[in-house]
Design a protein around this motif. Sequence first.
Motif, PDB file in Angstrom:
ATOM      1  N   GLN A   4       0.819  -1.212   0.000  1.00 45.66           N
ATOM      2  CA  GLN A   4       0.000   0.000   0.000  1.00 45.66           C
ATOM      3  C   GLN A   4       0.858   1.270   0.000  1.00 45.66           C
ATOM      4  O   GLN A   4       0.405   2.339  -0.407  1.00 45.66           O
ATOM      5  CB  GLN A   4      -0.906   0.048   1.244  1.00 45.66           C
ATOM      6  CG  GLN A   4      -1.797  -1.169   1.464  1.00 45.66           C
ATOM      7  CD  GLN A   4      -2.773  -1.391   0.330  1.00 45.66           C
ATOM      8  OE1 GLN A   4      -3.599  -0.546   0.031  1.00 45.66           O
ATOM      9  NE2 GLN A   4      -2.660  -2.539  -0.316  1.00 45.66           N
ATOM     10  N   LYS A  57       3.021  -3.361  13.995  1.00 47.15           N
ATOM     11  CA  LYS A  57       1.606  -3.710  14.107  1.00 47.15           C
ATOM     12  C   LYS A  57       1.305  -4.596  15.315  1.00 47.15           C
ATOM     13  O   LYS A  57       0.240  -4.471  15.919  1.00 47.15           O
ATOM     14  CB  LYS A  57       1.128  -4.397  12.823  1.00 47.15           C
ATOM     15  CG  LYS A  57      -0.374  -4.714  12.840  1.00 47.15           C
ATOM     16  CD  LYS A  57      -0.906  -5.009  11.472  1.00 47.15           C
ATOM     17  CE  LYS A  57      -2.388  -5.400  11.502  1.00 47.15           C
ATOM     18  NZ  LYS A  57      -3.258  -4.349  12.067  1.00 47.15           N
ATOM     19  N   ARG A  79       2.663   6.161  10.132  1.00 52.23           N
ATOM     20  CA  ARG A  79       1.686   7.256  10.212  1.00 52.23           C
ATOM     21  C   ARG A  79       0.278   6.806   9.841  1.00 52.23           C
ATOM     22  O   ARG A  79      -0.710   7.390  10.273  1.00 52.23           O
ATOM     23  CB  ARG A  79       2.108   8.414   9.286  1.00 52.23           C
ATOM     24  CG  ARG A  79       3.285   9.238   9.793  1.00 52.23           C
ATOM     25  CD  ARG A  79       3.451  10.500   8.968  1.00 52.23           C
ATOM     26  NE  ARG A  79       3.782  10.207   7.568  1.00 52.23           N
ATOM     27  CZ  ARG A  79       5.029  10.115   7.104  1.00 52.23           C
ATOM     28  NH1 ARG A  79       6.057  10.259   7.932  1.00 52.23           N
ATOM     29  NH2 ARG A  79       5.241   9.870   5.831  1.00 52.23           N
ATOM     30  N   ASN A  80       0.178   5.759   9.009  1.00 50.46           N
ATOM     31  CA  ASN A  80      -1.125   5.384   8.449  1.00 50.46           C
ATOM     32  C   ASN A  80      -1.606   3.987   8.820  1.00 50.46           C
ATOM     33  O   ASN A  80      -2.634   3.528   8.317  1.00 50.46           O
ATOM     34  CB  ASN A  80      -1.050   5.474   6.909  1.00 50.46           C
ATOM     35  CG  ASN A  80      -0.773   6.881   6.431  1.00 50.46           C
ATOM     36  OD1 ASN A  80      -1.672   7.721   6.417  1.00 50.46           O
ATOM     37  ND2 ASN A  80       0.470   7.153   6.049  1.00 50.46           N
ATOM     38  N   SER A  85      -3.120   2.633  11.291  1.00 47.43           N
ATOM     39  CA  SER A  85      -4.456   2.455  11.873  1.00 47.43           C
ATOM     40  C   SER A  85      -5.584   2.691  10.864  1.00 47.43           C
ATOM     41  O   SER A  85      -6.746   2.366  11.135  1.00 47.43           O
ATOM     42  CB  SER A  85      -4.646   3.376  13.082  1.00 47.43           C
ATOM     43  OG  SER A  85      -4.532   4.729  12.669  1.00 47.43           O
ATOM     44  N   SER A  86      -5.267   3.260   9.711  1.00 43.88           N
ATOM     45  CA  SER A  86      -6.326   3.586   8.747  1.00 43.88           C
ATOM     46  C   SER A  86      -6.269   2.744   7.467  1.00 43.88           C
ATOM     47  O   SER A  86      -6.944   3.053   6.492  1.00 43.88           O
ATOM     48  CB  SER A  86      -6.247   5.071   8.376  1.00 43.88           C
ATOM     49  OG  SER A  86      -4.974   5.377   7.826  1.00 43.88           O
ATOM     50  N   ILE A  87      -5.465   1.679   7.475  1.00 40.88           N
ATOM     51  CA  ILE A  87      -5.365   0.816   6.295  1.00 40.88           C
ATOM     52  C   ILE A  87      -6.677   0.071   6.081  1.00 40.88           C
ATOM     53  O   ILE A  87      -7.280  -0.442   7.023  1.00 40.88           O
ATOM     54  CB  ILE A  87      -4.209  -0.198   6.466  1.00 40.88           C
ATOM     55  CG1 ILE A  87      -2.868   0.538   6.455  1.00 40.88           C
ATOM     56  CG2 ILE A  87      -4.230  -1.249   5.356  1.00 40.88           C
ATOM     57  CD1 ILE A  87      -1.689  -0.334   6.789  1.00 40.88           C
ATOM     58  N   THR A  88      -7.153   0.034   4.845  1.00 41.21           N
ATOM     59  CA  THR A  88      -8.381  -0.700   4.526  1.00 41.21           C
ATOM     60  C   THR A  88      -8.015  -2.072   3.961  1.00 41.21           C
ATOM     61  O   THR A  88      -7.021  -2.214   3.244  1.00 41.21           O
ATOM     62  CB  THR A  88      -9.231   0.061   3.499  1.00 41.21           C
ATOM     63  OG1 THR A  88      -8.448   0.294   2.317  1.00 41.21           O
ATOM     64  CG2 THR A  88      -9.687   1.391   4.067  1.00 41.21           C
ATOM     65  N   TYR A  89      -8.823  -3.057   4.294  1.00 39.30           N
ATOM     66  CA  TYR A  89      -8.583  -4.433   3.869  1.00 39.30           C
ATOM     67  C   TYR A  89      -9.670  -4.869   2.892  1.00 39.30           C
ATOM     68  O   TYR A  89     -10.773  -4.314   2.893  1.00 39.30           O
ATOM     69  CB  TYR A  89      -8.578  -5.357   5.093  1.00 39.30           C
ATOM     70  CG  TYR A  89      -7.357  -5.185   5.966  1.00 39.30           C
ATOM     71  CD1 TYR A  89      -6.258  -6.037   5.824  1.00 39.30           C
ATOM     72  CD2 TYR A  89      -7.286  -4.178   6.926  1.00 39.30           C
ATOM     73  CE1 TYR A  89      -5.136  -5.889   6.616  1.00 39.30           C
ATOM     74  CE2 TYR A  89      -6.167  -4.026   7.725  1.00 39.30           C
ATOM     75  CZ  TYR A  89      -5.092  -4.886   7.572  1.00 39.30           C
ATOM     76  OH  TYR A  89      -3.970  -4.736   8.352  1.00 39.30           O
TER      77      TYR A  89
END
Length: 435
Positions: free
Chosen positions: A67, A92, A131-132, A134-138
Amino acid sequence: MTKTTNERELALAVLLSVLKEGAPAHLALRNILEKYQYIDKKERAFVTRVVEGTLEHLIEIDYIIDQFSKVKSAKMKPVICMILRISVYQMKYMDHVPDSAVCNEAVKLAKKKGFQSLAGFVNGVLRNIGRNLSSITYPKEPKSLCWSVQYSMPEWIIDKWLLAYSEDTVETILQDIQREKPTCIRFDPDKISKADLTNRLLAEGVEKAEEHPLLPYALLISGYDYLGFLESFEEGLFYVQDASSMMAVESLPVKSGDYIIDVCAAPGGKALHAAEKLAGTGHVEARDLTEYKVGLLKENIERCGMRNVEAVRMDALVYDEASCEKADIVIADLPCSGLGVLSGKKDIRYRMTEKQTTELSQLQRKMLSVVKDYVKPGGCLLYSTCTINREENEENTAWFLGEYPEFVLEKEKQYLPGIDPCDGFYLAVLKKQES
């Protein structure tokens, strides 16, 4: 070399040997921990957790990396890709390690491994992920892709399981494979009592030793450093063996004086368990293909002090005329895809292919066709695997019964991870009828 860098460097070395060179993960990890015995328990635990955790979440980790990196993980230099993987795992799944420290140590490690020019790339990708994260989409569909990323399981395996089991069962299996589990051990109550062994283990630094729900002579242990450091293990007071494997031997009508042949015996758990049930009588011939495997058998036989077990080098595919109708019991725990033991051998899922499962199924049939002749009339053949793939299990048993009507099915059981309190395992007890 700082202590923290050393830990990560060891984890990197293990993972490269597993994913680049094809070494079995449990052996690669054991070898490096034996080589660096001087590092303390916390460092060893860190290496173990990073190696096992990275393998357990590998598909998800690569999905995250892809990503945020213009160069996809599959196209990266192996060392750089692996540094990013172990770093993302820490970010993570290891809350006590600050992201900044993970990034800094990754950059140091890249430089140390000769990739000074890519240190900035490593730093940039990891800081962007940090930085991102927590906002990763699966992915949300299809189910096999969603679960593949969520549980880091190749899609072909999930698709195969969905054909055999309900969606709820498959998700339970996937969840269980990612659950941290204690080590299951077997002991001989005639040699040491459960209470005495438990006390010995706790005195030797094992944090927890609990009864197993299925078997009175099994314990679940956790919080130890390394088995080889436990005197009780070196003295042969217990043997590491999953409950499913013990249940396979429990399914057999072992009686005093029996002659038992285990045709693919290494490292020896079932052969030794059967020998214990003989209580000093009879004889178990533990066979395997290579000198290395026979060496493992001899080592475990000696450590456990068993006198009615013999290790022999023999190919299960080659008919042994001297064994014809000599065995009261033949144990055929045959080579398989290993899809039932993925929680303990996390790397198998990345090495096994669908084509290989079909080839293994055919290999199992060839072996069964040979070793069935060693069973006496009235004796039993145990066919077992550590997989939950029906092609290698129920379908092979049905084929065998159709081909060899002199055998009848006495017992058949498929253990499933998360459904049963043990690994995934299949067993079929086949009795040869009296002529």
